[in-house]
Design a protein around this motif. Sequence first.
Motif, PDB file in Angstrom:
ATOM      1  N   GLY A  34      59.165  -1.283 -60.740  1.00 30.87           N
ATOM      2  CA  GLY A  34      60.424  -2.019 -60.827  1.00 30.87           C
ATOM      3  C   GLY A  34      61.595  -1.063 -60.839  1.00 30.87           C
ATOM      4  N   ARG A  35      62.528  -1.286 -61.747  1.00 32.07           N
ATOM      5  CA  ARG A  35      63.682  -0.398 -61.877  1.00 32.07           C
ATOM      6  C   ARG A  35      63.815   0.105 -63.310  1.00 32.07           C
ATOM      7  NH1 ARG A  35      66.956  -1.470 -57.308  1.00 32.07           N
ATOM      8  NH2 ARG A  35      65.448  -1.696 -55.620  1.00 32.07           N
ATOM      9  N   SER A  36      62.678   0.327 -63.951  1.00 35.24           N
ATOM     10  CA  SER A  36      62.691   0.784 -65.339  1.00 35.24           C
ATOM     11  C   SER A  36      62.154   2.208 -65.448  1.00 35.24           C
ATOM     12  CB  SER A  36      61.860  -0.163 -66.222  1.00 35.24           C
ATOM     13  OG  SER A  36      62.412  -1.458 -66.242  1.00 35.24           O
ATOM     14  N   GLY A  37      62.880   3.132 -64.876  1.00 30.31           N
ATOM     15  CA  GLY A  37      62.424   4.514 -64.878  1.00 30.31           C
ATOM     16  C   GLY A  37      61.443   4.771 -63.769  1.00 30.31           C
ATOM     17  N   SER A  38      61.759   4.300 -62.566  1.00 32.04           N
ATOM     18  CA  SER A  38      60.846   4.414 -61.435  1.00 32.04           C
ATOM     19  C   SER A  38      61.019   5.747 -60.722  1.00 32.04           C
ATOM     20  CB  SER A  38      61.077   3.272 -60.440  1.00 32.04           C
ATOM     21  OG  SER A  38      60.328   3.501 -59.266  1.00 32.04           O
ATOM     22  N   ASN A  39      60.026   6.599 -60.822  1.00 31.20           N
ATOM     23  CA  ASN A  39      60.043   7.840 -60.051  1.00 31.20           C
ATOM     24  C   ASN A  39      60.122   7.552 -58.560  1.00 31.20           C
ATOM     25  OD1 ASN A  39      59.761  10.024 -62.000  1.00 31.20           O
ATOM     26  ND2 ASN A  39      57.743   9.186 -62.451  1.00 31.20           N
ATOM     27  N   GLY A  40      59.414   6.500 -58.130  1.00 33.48           N
ATOM     28  CA  GLY A  40      59.390   6.172 -56.714  1.00 33.48           C
ATOM     29  C   GLY A  40      60.741   5.762 -56.175  1.00 33.48           C
ATOM     30  N   TYR A  41      61.394   4.822 -56.864  1.00 37.54           N
ATOM     31  CA  TYR A  41      62.691   4.342 -56.390  1.00 37.54           C
ATOM     32  C   TYR A  41      63.731   5.458 -56.396  1.00 37.54           C
ATOM     33  CZ  TYR A  41      67.139   1.888 -56.218  1.00 37.54           C
ATOM     34  OH  TYR A  41      68.412   1.488 -55.878  1.00 37.54           O
ATOM     35  N   LEU A  42      63.758   6.282 -57.430  1.00 40.65           N
ATOM     36  CA  LEU A  42      64.755   7.343 -57.512  1.00 40.65           C
ATOM     37  C   LEU A  42      64.478   8.454 -56.499  1.00 40.65           C
ATOM     38  CD1 LEU A  42      65.175   7.380 -61.380  1.00 40.65           C
ATOM     39  CD2 LEU A  42      66.874   6.662 -59.693  1.00 40.65           C
ATOM     40  N   PHE A  43      63.214   8.716 -56.218  1.00 39.78           N
ATOM     41  CA  PHE A  43      62.880   9.684 -55.173  1.00 39.78           C
ATOM     42  C   PHE A  43      63.297   9.139 -53.806  1.00 39.78           C
ATOM     43  CE2 PHE A  43      59.684  12.149 -52.583  1.00 39.78           C
ATOM     44  CZ  PHE A  43      60.221  13.402 -52.849  1.00 39.78           C
ATOM     45  N   TYR A  44      63.107   7.851 -53.612  1.00 40.08           N
ATOM     46  CA  TYR A  44      63.563   7.190 -52.379  1.00 40.08           C
ATOM     47  C   TYR A  44      65.068   7.361 -52.201  1.00 40.08           C
ATOM     48  CZ  TYR A  44      65.318   3.167 -49.711  1.00 40.08           C
ATOM     49  OH  TYR A  44      66.009   2.358 -48.845  1.00 40.08           O
ATOM     50  N   LYS A  45      65.820   7.120 -53.261  1.00 40.23           N
ATOM     51  CA  LYS A  45      67.272   7.267 -53.182  1.00 40.23           C
ATOM     52  C   LYS A  45      67.645   8.714 -52.855  1.00 40.23           C
ATOM     53  CE  LYS A  45      70.159   5.105 -55.888  1.00 40.23           C
ATOM     54  NZ  LYS A  45      70.888   4.534 -57.047  1.00 40.23           N
ATOM     55  N   TYR A  46      66.921   9.651 -53.448  1.00 40.29           N
ATOM     56  CA  TYR A  46      67.222  11.064 -53.213  1.00 40.29           C
ATOM     57  C   TYR A  46      66.987  11.438 -51.749  1.00 40.29           C
ATOM     58  CZ  TYR A  46      67.078  16.115 -53.407  1.00 40.29           C
ATOM     59  OH  TYR A  46      67.322  17.438 -53.160  1.00 40.29           O
TER      60      TYR A  46
END
Length: 382
Positions: A34-46
Amino acid sequence: MKSLFFRLYLWGMSLLASFRPIKEKNIVVLNGSGRSGSNGYLFYKYIKANHPDYDVTLVEPWPSSHLSWEAWKKIGAAKYVITTHQPFKARPAQINIQFWHGVPLKRMGFMAHNTRYRANKRNQKLWHKNADMVTSSSDLYETLMSACMAIEGKKYQKLGFPRIDYIDQPAISKEKLLEDLFKTKDEQAKIGIYMPTFRYELEDPSVMEMIKQGNFFAFLGFDPYELNDALKDNHQYLIVKLHPYEMRMFDNFNSQFSNVAFLNNDYLFENNLDLYELLGDTDFLITDFSSIYFDYLYLDKPIIFITNYLKQYEKVRGLLLSPYEDITPGPCVNSQKELLQVLRHPDDKQYQNQRFYWRELIDEVEDIDSCEPIFDYMTKNF
């Protein structure tokens, strides 16, 4: 049976998607956090912001039986598959980078009291077969993860976690967060966030009923009016971020109190944010058995631990480290009365050395930031 059918669905769709040629610069992030400390989502944004020459696709929620064929085509054509939960590949030629979603405090897999051996053995085979690299932050992390999931030591790389890059870099100001969630302005404001773990595992209907009725701490004798008055007197504002399961069952998700606000996924999705992009605006954390406390150590701010169901949780699922009072660098409270006493002076410095001690144990990564080293390693070594 449902689990068997779902595994067959994943196998079938993977097989169909694997007929597409792999593209060297294609990355797919399968985000189960989800969006609760997601390594995946934040790496995607990076990657989107810093490596536009790569084609990166975010697939969420994962796993799901409702993905479009377009999503499956992206999965099948990706050279790199990033996962936050169970490792996954659509085809053997792909590279799986496993982030996981937290430094484990609760027992899981082989170590948990409430799991089945057959399922744990199946997961062990999946980790062995699919995970090419598991990002790590320390020997302690690797020891805890391998005890639970039987991961081979050679799979780990101490490169850190993407979510930590964002924890002290809030995406919005504290003033805006206060305005968005509490509809107020307060120059003396101290914002706290309460993040409990998955309490459904307690297998106690009475706990779920208390939460459903608005008693989000599940305290006996909970008085929300007294809590709100105490927060107001201290210029404190409490964000309540419940586990997604608890959010779905909550009868009234809109707070009727001036100094308590519920944070749901809608706010995060509408603003393209992850929770960790807000944590830098907070002044203290309240939690119970959630591993978020390990990450919050990077902010060196007060942490309060709720222990009203500690014994029950230890019996049903179990903790990897104990005794609890020795591994938690902050006051442990068992009731609303004790919590209100601690909230009067949450900035007590007596736990600062303990916070530093535990941060040193869980963080051996030399680089300040992790996203670029992870990207560099995976694109140059696989």
